[in-house]
Motif scaffolding. Structure first.
Motif, PDB file in Angstrom:
ATOM      1  N   CYS A 112       0.816  -1.219   0.000  1.00 16.54           N
ATOM      2  CA  CYS A 112       0.000   0.000   0.000  1.00 16.54           C
ATOM      3  C   CYS A 112       0.852   1.273   0.000  1.00 16.54           C
ATOM      4  N   GLN A 113       1.332   1.634  -1.190  1.00 16.84           N
ATOM      5  CA  GLN A 113       2.272   2.761  -1.305  1.00 16.84           C
ATOM      6  C   GLN A 113       1.713   3.824  -2.244  1.00 16.84           C
ATOM      7  N   GLN A 114       0.547   4.391  -1.892  1.00 14.74           N
ATOM      8  CA  GLN A 114      -0.052   5.430  -2.712  1.00 14.74           C
ATOM      9  C   GLN A 114       0.926   6.589  -2.850  1.00 14.74           C
ATOM     10  N   TYR A 115       1.349   6.840  -4.064  1.00 16.06           N
ATOM     11  CA  TYR A 115       2.448   7.774  -4.379  1.00 16.06           C
ATOM     12  C   TYR A 115       2.147   9.190  -3.932  1.00 16.06           C
ATOM     13  N   GLU A 116       0.907   9.619  -4.067  1.00 16.29           N
ATOM     14  CA  GLU A 116       0.556  11.002  -3.781  1.00 16.29           C
ATOM     15  C   GLU A 116       0.501  11.301  -2.287  1.00 16.29           C
ATOM     16  N   GLN A 117       0.261  10.279  -1.481  1.00 20.41           N
ATOM     17  CA  GLN A 117      -0.019  10.505  -0.066  1.00 20.41           C
ATOM     18  C   GLN A 117       1.224  10.573   0.817  1.00 20.41           C
ATOM     19  N   GLY A 118       2.399  10.366   0.260  1.00 23.81           N
ATOM     20  CA  GLY A 118       3.583  10.451   1.094  1.00 23.81           C
ATOM     21  C   GLY A 118       4.843  10.101   0.340  1.00 23.81           C
ATOM     22  N   TYR A 119       5.956  10.325   1.009  1.00 23.39           N
ATOM     23  CA  TYR A 119       7.268   9.944   0.487  1.00 23.39           C
ATOM     24  C   TYR A 119       7.640   8.558   1.015  1.00 23.39           C
ATOM     25  N   TYR A 120       8.612   7.948   0.368  1.00 20.83           N
ATOM     26  CA  TYR A 120       8.950   6.563   0.673  1.00 20.83           C
ATOM     27  C   TYR A 120      10.109   6.457   1.670  1.00 20.83           C
ATOM     28  N   ALA A 121       9.998   7.188   2.774  1.00 20.66           N
ATOM     29  CA  ALA A 121      11.009   7.080   3.830  1.00 20.66           C
ATOM     30  C   ALA A 121      11.107   5.649   4.352  1.00 20.66           C
ATOM     31  N   ALA A 122       9.997   4.925   4.372  1.00 19.32           N
ATOM     32  CA  ALA A 122      10.016   3.540   4.841  1.00 19.32           C
ATOM     33  C   ALA A 122      10.961   2.692   4.003  1.00 19.32           C
ATOM     34  N   ARG A 166       1.781   1.380 -17.914  1.00 19.17           N
ATOM     35  CA  ARG A 166       3.239   1.427 -17.948  1.00 19.17           C
ATOM     36  C   ARG A 166       3.763   2.750 -17.376  1.00 19.17           C
ATOM     37  N   ASP A 167       3.136   3.850 -17.743  1.00 21.80           N
ATOM     38  CA  ASP A 167       3.585   5.148 -17.241  1.00 21.80           C
ATOM     39  C   ASP A 167       3.345   5.280 -15.735  1.00 21.80           C
ATOM     40  N   ARG A 168       2.277   4.674 -15.225  1.00 22.90           N
ATOM     41  CA  ARG A 168       2.026   4.744 -13.785  1.00 22.90           C
ATOM     42  C   ARG A 168       3.108   3.977 -13.011  1.00 22.90           C
ATOM     43  N   TYR A 169       3.442   2.781 -13.489  1.00 19.76           N
ATOM     44  CA  TYR A 169       4.531   2.042 -12.843  1.00 19.76           C
ATOM     45  C   TYR A 169       5.843   2.817 -12.927  1.00 19.76           C
ATOM     46  N   ALA A 170       6.123   3.394 -14.078  1.00 18.88           N
ATOM     47  CA  ALA A 170       7.367   4.148 -14.241  1.00 18.88           C
ATOM     48  C   ALA A 170       7.422   5.317 -13.269  1.00 18.88           C
ATOM     49  N   LEU A 171       6.286   5.997 -13.053  1.00 22.95           N
ATOM     50  CA  LEU A 171       6.261   7.104 -12.105  1.00 22.95           C
ATOM     51  C   LEU A 171       6.631   6.625 -10.710  1.00 22.95           C
ATOM     52  N   TYR A 172       6.029   5.540 -10.253  1.00 22.16           N
ATOM     53  CA  TYR A 172       6.344   5.031  -8.918  1.00 22.16           C
ATOM     54  C   TYR A 172       7.819   4.636  -8.826  1.00 22.16           C
ATOM     55  N   LYS A 173       8.322   4.031  -9.908  1.00 24.70           N
ATOM     56  CA  LYS A 173       9.702   3.542  -9.868  1.00 24.70           C
ATOM     57  C   LYS A 173      10.744   4.651 -10.032  1.00 24.70           C
ATOM     58  N   THR A 174      10.326   5.879 -10.302  1.00 27.69           N
ATOM     59  CA  THR A 174      11.306   6.971 -10.275  1.00 27.69           C
ATOM     60  C   THR A 174      11.717   7.335  -8.860  1.00 27.69           C
ATOM     61  N   ASP A 175      10.981   6.875  -7.858  1.00 28.16           N
ATOM     62  CA  ASP A 175      11.332   7.207  -6.476  1.00 28.16           C
ATOM     63  C   ASP A 175      12.661   6.550  -6.089  1.00 28.16           C
ATOM     64  N   PRO A 176      13.636   7.336  -5.616  1.00 29.35           N
ATOM     65  CA  PRO A 176      14.961   6.769  -5.343  1.00 29.35           C
ATOM     66  C   PRO A 176      14.970   5.776  -4.183  1.00 29.35           C
ATOM     67  N   HIS A 177      14.096   5.947  -3.204  1.00 30.22           N
ATOM     68  CA  HIS A 177      14.094   5.023  -2.072  1.00 30.22           C
ATOM     69  C   HIS A 177      13.471   3.684  -2.430  1.00 30.22           C
ATOM     70  N   LEU A 178      12.446   3.692  -3.270  1.00 31.50           N
ATOM     71  CA  LEU A 178      11.909   2.430  -3.775  1.00 31.50           C
ATOM     72  C   LEU A 178      12.953   1.726  -4.633  1.00 31.50           C
ATOM     73  N   GLN A 179      13.660   2.477  -5.467  1.00 32.41           N
ATOM     74  CA  GLN A 179      14.745   1.889  -6.259  1.00 32.41           C
ATOM     75  C   GLN A 179      15.792   1.250  -5.353  1.00 32.41           C
ATOM     76  N   ALA A 180      16.155   1.947  -4.260  1.00 32.60           N
ATOM     77  CA  ALA A 180      17.197   1.444  -3.364  1.00 32.60           C
ATOM     78  C   ALA A 180      16.785   0.142  -2.698  1.00 32.60           C
ATOM     79  N   ALA A 181      15.524   0.040  -2.280  1.00 32.81           N
ATOM     80  CA  ALA A 181      15.061  -1.189  -1.637  1.00 32.81           C
ATOM     81  C   ALA A 181      15.024  -2.349  -2.626  1.00 32.81           C
ATOM     82  N   HIS A 182      14.660  -2.071  -3.882  1.00 31.45           N
ATOM     83  CA  HIS A 182      14.709  -3.117  -4.901  1.00 31.45           C
ATOM     84  C   HIS A 182      16.145  -3.554  -5.174  1.00 31.45           C
ATOM     85  N   ALA A 183      17.053  -2.603  -5.197  1.00 28.31           N
ATOM     86  CA  ALA A 183      18.444  -2.917  -5.535  1.00 28.31           C
ATOM     87  C   ALA A 183      19.198  -3.579  -4.391  1.00 28.31           C
TER      88      ALA A 183
END
Length: 473
Positions: A112-122, A166-183
């Motif tokens: 549950c990571q609604q992009y608009e409602q917060g940053y991905y500090a978690a 595809r564009d919605r997923y790409a938007l979420y995946k631009t977040d650097p903290h989500l990228q870091a957790a995946h990596a």
């Protein structure tokens, strides 16, 4: 990203997208992509390498199923294409099933990571933890805009076409903290409703779309999900269908049963039309033919639960499994989009755990969807003994229920042992031969990019003794 770890390998994922929010920017031509896996972060000792082809049909995503690696150890990986090199990712193979001594494991679970409602500090916090893997329980993207105090915004309206998803997923995946957790770790992933449409059941959407039209939307959504997740080719959709449930074994310590709670479920009970609310109660929700998982997935799970187990069994599924009478006052009221709308299906699952004593005493359920932290004893009868233990790991950003609503649920459902809906975050679970610990980690303020993330509550479960034991808050 990486995912679906096995003792001899895993799936490696990337997508070529120089213009990610405008369709990717890659055109129609296929592109050769080189991949490398190393035993060290500096890539001095290469363990495996090869080539893959990124095609427009899959949005120039790449899913490499690596084999031949050693079990239970870290690896580093990277991709190179058209003169550009990706960042280095870290992954890990699963322990060998024949290990003489089961190895302790630590993993995180989130949803549950609604992009608009917060940053991905978690996710920033998660990426820094000593984890073996991550389980994502659904609502990776949100198709719709909702909630208050938005700190960033979706582009475009509700997606219905493949390019829009595809564009919605790409938007979420631009977040650097989500990228870091995946990596940082391999992931296991399932979906819930917002990857397609809120509260959908099989071929019906509450938005009152014709079933044939909705299945076309579902096909586009499932395709985009596959293109953006580190999952094997066996999960690639065929039209509006994809088999994503399965068992993932981690040595002799853990079996993870990753379930699909959307694609096969019966339509909502008790309510006229296609809505999943308001709270309701009726005989139909108890009907034995109703299923949350669908007959085929239920049969598969029952068969798997009867097989020789690892030390611990984790059932990873999208939403709160425990019964939850939510209506205030003496009357009963249940949320029809949750397991309470599929009571017989839940009973069959709990009966299966109780019938297989080797698993039942050491079964844990991890859940998402409800935007709150919960810990619950799972019982077959209201006053009966616990047969398993459930933990709901909050939400990364999505708004939660009111304090009054949580207090009411705790008061009316004594098997709900802990609940909190005012904080966002995720959960960590650690397993060894003696027991399990679960830590709920909370973001101070999801609306702040630099918010701290701290422990909020810690629980323990003893082997062979299911039930919630609160250690600290």
């Amino acid at each position: 990203a990486s995912g679906s770890p096995r003792p001899d390998g895993m799936v490696l994922w990337t997508r070529l997208a120089p213009d990610p929010l405008q369709g990717g920017g890659m055109g129609e031509a296929p592109v050769d992509v080189q991949w490398e896996v190393a035993r060290d972060e500096g890539f001095a000792r290469i363990a495996a390498r090869g080539r893959a082809t990124a095609t427009a049909a899959l949005a120039h995503s790449v899913h490499v199923e690596v084999q031949g690696l050693a079990p239970g150890r870290p690896y580093w990986y990277r991709f190179t294409a058209l003169g550009a090199r990706s960042p280095v990712g870290r992954t890990r193979t699963a322990p060998a099933e024949g290990d003489a001594a089961p190895q302790p494991l630590r993993f995180a679970f989130a949803s549950c990571q609604q992009y608009e409602q917060g940053y991905y500090a978690a996710y920033r916090d998660m990426a820094m933890q000593p984890l073996d893997f991550v389980v994502h329980l659904g609502d990776y993207i949100y198709e719709s805009s909702w909630g208050s105090r938005h700190v960033r915004h979706h582009q475009g309206g509700i997606p219905t076409q493949l390019g829009e998803f595809r564009d919605r997923y790409a938007l979420y995946k631009t977040d650097p903290h989500l990228q870091a957790a995946h990596a940082a770790f391999p992931w296991l992933v399932t979906w819930d409703d917002h990857e397609v449409a809120n509260d959908y059941t099989d071929d019906v959407s509450p938005r009152s779309i014709d079933p044939a039209q909705f299945l076309a939307i579902r096909a586009a959504a499932y395709q985009a999900w596959y293109e953006h997740m580190p999952v094997p080719a066996s999960m690639r959709p065929t039209g509006a269908a994809a088999t994503i449930y399965g068992r993932h074994r981690f040595g002799r310590m853990l079996d993870v049963f990753l379930l699909d709670g959307r694609q096969y479920r019966s339509h909502h009970a008790c309510l006229a039309g296609r809505s999943a609310s308001p709270l309701a109660d009726c005989a139909d929700r108890l009907a034995p033919e109703r299923s949350f998982l669908g007959a085929k997935q239920e049969a598969w799970l029952a068969n798997e639960l009867a097989a020789p187990p690892a030390r611990w069994t984790v059932i990873a599924q999208p939403t709160l499994l425990a019964e939850a009478d939510r209506k205030r006052g003496p009357e009963h009221g249940y949320w029809m989009d949750g397991w309470d709308g599929y009571a017989a299906s839940r009973t069959r699952l709990l009966d299966g755990l109780a019938a297989n004593q080797a698993r039942g005493g050491d079964a844990l359920v991890i859940s998402g969807d409800v935007h709150a932290f919960w810990a619950a004893d799972l019982r077959r009868e209201p006053q009966g003994p616990a047969v398993a233990t459930e933990f709901v790991g909050g939400a990364i950003t999505s708004e939660g229920p009111s304090a009054a609503g949580v207090a009411n649920m705790l008061a009316k459902n004594e098997h709900l042992r802990y609940g909190r809906g005012d904080k966002r975050g995720y959960a960590q679970m650690a397993l060894d031969a003696r027991g399990c610990t679960v830590e709920f980690r909370a973001v101070d303020d999801e609306k702040a990019e630099d918010a701290a993330v701290v422990p909020m509550a810690r629980f323990a479960v003893e082997r062979g003794a299911p039930g919630v034991h609160l250690e600290s808050t």
